[in-house]
Design an enzyme around this catalytic site. Structure first.
Site, PDB file in Angstrom:
ATOM      1  N   TYR A 149       0.844  -1.196   0.000  1.00 27.87           N
ATOM      2  CA  TYR A 149       0.000   0.000   0.000  1.00 27.87           C
ATOM      3  C   TYR A 149       0.880   1.248   0.000  1.00 27.87           C
ATOM      4  O   TYR A 149       1.987   1.237   0.546  1.00 27.87           O
ATOM      5  CB  TYR A 149      -0.942  -0.004   1.210  1.00 27.87           C
ATOM      6  N   TYR A 159      -2.768   4.705   9.007  1.00 29.00           N
ATOM      7  CA  TYR A 159      -2.263   3.404   8.546  1.00 29.00           C
ATOM      8  C   TYR A 159      -1.282   2.816   9.565  1.00 29.00           C
ATOM      9  O   TYR A 159      -0.940   1.645   9.507  1.00 29.00           O
ATOM     10  CB  TYR A 159      -1.630   3.535   7.165  1.00 29.00           C
TER      11      TYR A 159
HETATM   12  P1  NAI Z   1      -7.758 -10.044   4.363  1.00 25.99           P
HETATM   13  O1  NAI Z   1      -8.002  -9.770   5.814  1.00 25.99           O
HETATM   14  O2  NAI Z   1      -8.845 -10.700   3.622  1.00 25.99           O
HETATM   15  O3  NAI Z   1      -6.389 -10.851   4.185  1.00 25.99           O
HETATM   16  C1  NAI Z   1      -5.316 -10.811   5.093  1.00 25.99           C
HETATM   17  C2  NAI Z   1      -4.874 -12.247   5.269  1.00 25.99           C
HETATM   18  O4  NAI Z   1      -3.686 -12.363   6.061  1.00 25.99           O
HETATM   19  C3  NAI Z   1      -5.930 -13.121   5.949  1.00 25.99           C
HETATM   20  O5  NAI Z   1      -6.317 -14.179   5.110  1.00 25.99           O
HETATM   21  C4  NAI Z   1      -5.220 -13.618   7.165  1.00 25.99           C
HETATM   22  O6  NAI Z   1      -5.649 -14.881   7.611  1.00 25.99           O
HETATM   23  C5  NAI Z   1      -3.780 -13.628   6.682  1.00 25.99           C
HETATM   24  N1  NAI Z   1      -2.832 -13.797   7.786  1.00 25.99           N
HETATM   25  C6  NAI Z   1      -2.764 -13.084   8.934  1.00 25.99           C
HETATM   26  N2  NAI Z   1      -1.801 -13.593   9.743  1.00 25.99           N
HETATM   27  C7  NAI Z   1      -1.247 -14.650   9.073  1.00 25.99           C
HETATM   28  C8  NAI Z   1      -0.210 -15.572   9.368  1.00 25.99           C
HETATM   29  N3  NAI Z   1       0.465 -15.524  10.533  1.00 25.99           N
HETATM   30  N4  NAI Z   1       0.090 -16.530   8.458  1.00 25.99           N
HETATM   31  C9  NAI Z   1      -0.579 -16.596   7.288  1.00 25.99           C
HETATM   32  N5  NAI Z   1      -1.566 -15.743   6.939  1.00 25.99           N
HETATM   33  C10 NAI Z   1      -1.898 -14.786   7.829  1.00 25.99           C
HETATM   34  O7  NAI Z   1      -7.453  -8.597   3.731  1.00 25.99           O
HETATM   35  P2  NAI Z   1      -6.883  -8.134   2.308  1.00 25.99           P
HETATM   36  O8  NAI Z   1      -7.214  -6.698   2.211  1.00 25.99           O
HETATM   37  O9  NAI Z   1      -7.319  -9.065   1.252  1.00 25.99           O
HETATM   38  O10 NAI Z   1      -5.301  -8.210   2.528  1.00 25.99           O
HETATM   39  C11 NAI Z   1      -4.429  -8.852   1.645  1.00 25.99           C
HETATM   40  C12 NAI Z   1      -3.168  -8.029   1.445  1.00 25.99           C
HETATM   41  O11 NAI Z   1      -3.495  -6.847   0.710  1.00 25.99           O
HETATM   42  C13 NAI Z   1      -2.490  -7.557   2.725  1.00 25.99           C
HETATM   43  O12 NAI Z   1      -1.081  -7.595   2.553  1.00 25.99           O
HETATM   44  C14 NAI Z   1      -2.946  -6.114   2.811  1.00 25.99           C
HETATM   45  O13 NAI Z   1      -2.101  -5.304   3.590  1.00 25.99           O
HETATM   46  C15 NAI Z   1      -2.885  -5.752   1.345  1.00 25.99           C
HETATM   47  N6  NAI Z   1      -3.572  -4.517   0.971  1.00 25.99           N
HETATM   48  C16 NAI Z   1      -4.865  -4.315   1.350  1.00 25.99           C
HETATM   49  C17 NAI Z   1      -5.507  -3.129   1.058  1.00 25.99           C
HETATM   50  C18 NAI Z   1      -6.896  -2.883   1.558  1.00 25.99           C
HETATM   51  O14 NAI Z   1      -7.317  -1.710   1.594  1.00 25.99           O
HETATM   52  N7  NAI Z   1      -7.655  -3.919   1.903  1.00 25.99           N
HETATM   53  C19 NAI Z   1      -4.833  -2.062   0.291  1.00 25.99           C
HETATM   54  C20 NAI Z   1      -3.494  -2.390  -0.118  1.00 25.99           C
HETATM   55  C21 NAI Z   1      -2.891  -3.573   0.238  1.00 25.99           C
END
Ligand code: NAI
Length: 268
Positions: A149, A159
């Protein structure tokens, strides 16, 4: 559908529920002919509904805490066995800040939480890369993507410590990407995605206001999770073989804007 990933094998981290960027990516990769293993932390597998996604995409789930090297080693061994060969694509879609969860302000961090969040959100990417590298588990011209991000470059006060984690994550993509490129012709990039309504996204304070702001700022509007999935498919395909060590903005143009007419009008 373009069959862009026909015959390609991969690992997809981070599909929690149907809003997850990794969930949409898994669906699109499946449509494009790719086969993969899904993985998430054991607690997230219990919490979410990843089994539904696995059924839909004919894939198996291998639990792995991305902070534990032993879990990652087991994951990579099992994935290559199940998929019947080396890996062509990997999506690291993992993020979590304990300080954000606990409501600690950036200026008042609990450093145990800071370390935990950094380990999950940033160092885990190095661990994934190192395990793949040491096991020589990637096919030539493979592609590895992590999601980032823009708070890695610019200030977004709420953030919190995730800004620092993303800066580290992007640096790891460059530093490890060099060795992966030199030794295996594998590319490593980060995609810097628009704010997206997911469980991780909504954890950020003021998220609703922020997503509305960036929608008005970006000439193309915010990129959705599905848009991100499509971009990732392109990055996994053979059409982007010479793109590596990049942080790729996928944000409807937001990152190069100063101010938009729509935002100006709010102050008139
Ligand atoms: P999400 O909450 O659906 O996905 C985050 C994932 O990280 C979850 O599936 C969770 O179980 C996993 N996770 C957490 N701890 C873990 C561990 N110890 N081992 C393995 N997996 C683990 O949310 P999202 O938004 O789909 O996030 C995916 C990526 O996108 C992240 O890196 C997030 O920072 C990034 N991102 C998200 C944005 C947003 O506004 N939602 C914007 C830009 C980047």
């Amino acid at each position: 559908m373009y069959h862009l990933l026909k015959g390609k094998r991969g690992i997809i981290f981070g599909a929690l529920d149907e809003n997850s960027i990794a969930w949409k990516t898994a669906e699109r990769v499946h449509e494009e002919g790719g086969t993969f293993v899904l993985t998430n932390a054991p607690a997230s597998i219990r919490l979410g509904n990843i089994t539904e996604l696995a059924q839909k995409t004919n894939s198996q789930i291998i639990p792995a805490d991305a902070t534990l090297v032993t879990d990652l080693e087991n994951l990579v061994e099992q994935a290559t066995a199940i998929l019947g060969g080396k890996i062509d694509f990997v999506l690291h879609s993992i993020g979590m800040s304990v300080n954000v969860r606990k409501g600690n302000h950036y200026t008042n961090q609990d450093y145990d939480y800071t370390e935990k969040g950094w380990n999950v959100s940033a160092l885990s990417f190095h661990k994934v890369l190192q395990v793949l590298y040491k096991k020589q588990a990637m096919n030539e011209w493979g592609s590895i993507i992590a999601l980032s991000y823009m708070a890695a470059q610019r200030v977004f006060p709420d953030y919190n410590d995730m800004a620092d984690n993303k800066a580290y994550l992007e640096s790891v993509a460059r530093s490890f990407g060099y060795f992966f490129g030199r030794d295996y012709n594998v590319r490593v990039n980060t995609i810097s995605q628009s704010p997206t309504a997911t469980r991780a996204g909504q954890g950020v304070k003021g998220f609703e206001e922020f997503i509305a702001f960036s929608e008005k700022m970006a000439p193309l509007g915010n990129a959705t999770a599905l848009d991100c999935a499509n971009y990732t498919v392109a990055m996994f395909s053979d059409l982007t073989r010479k793109v590596t060590l990049q942080n790729l903005y996928h944000d409807g143009g937001f990152s190069n804007m100063g101010v938009s007419q729509q935002v100006m009008e709010m102050f008139e």
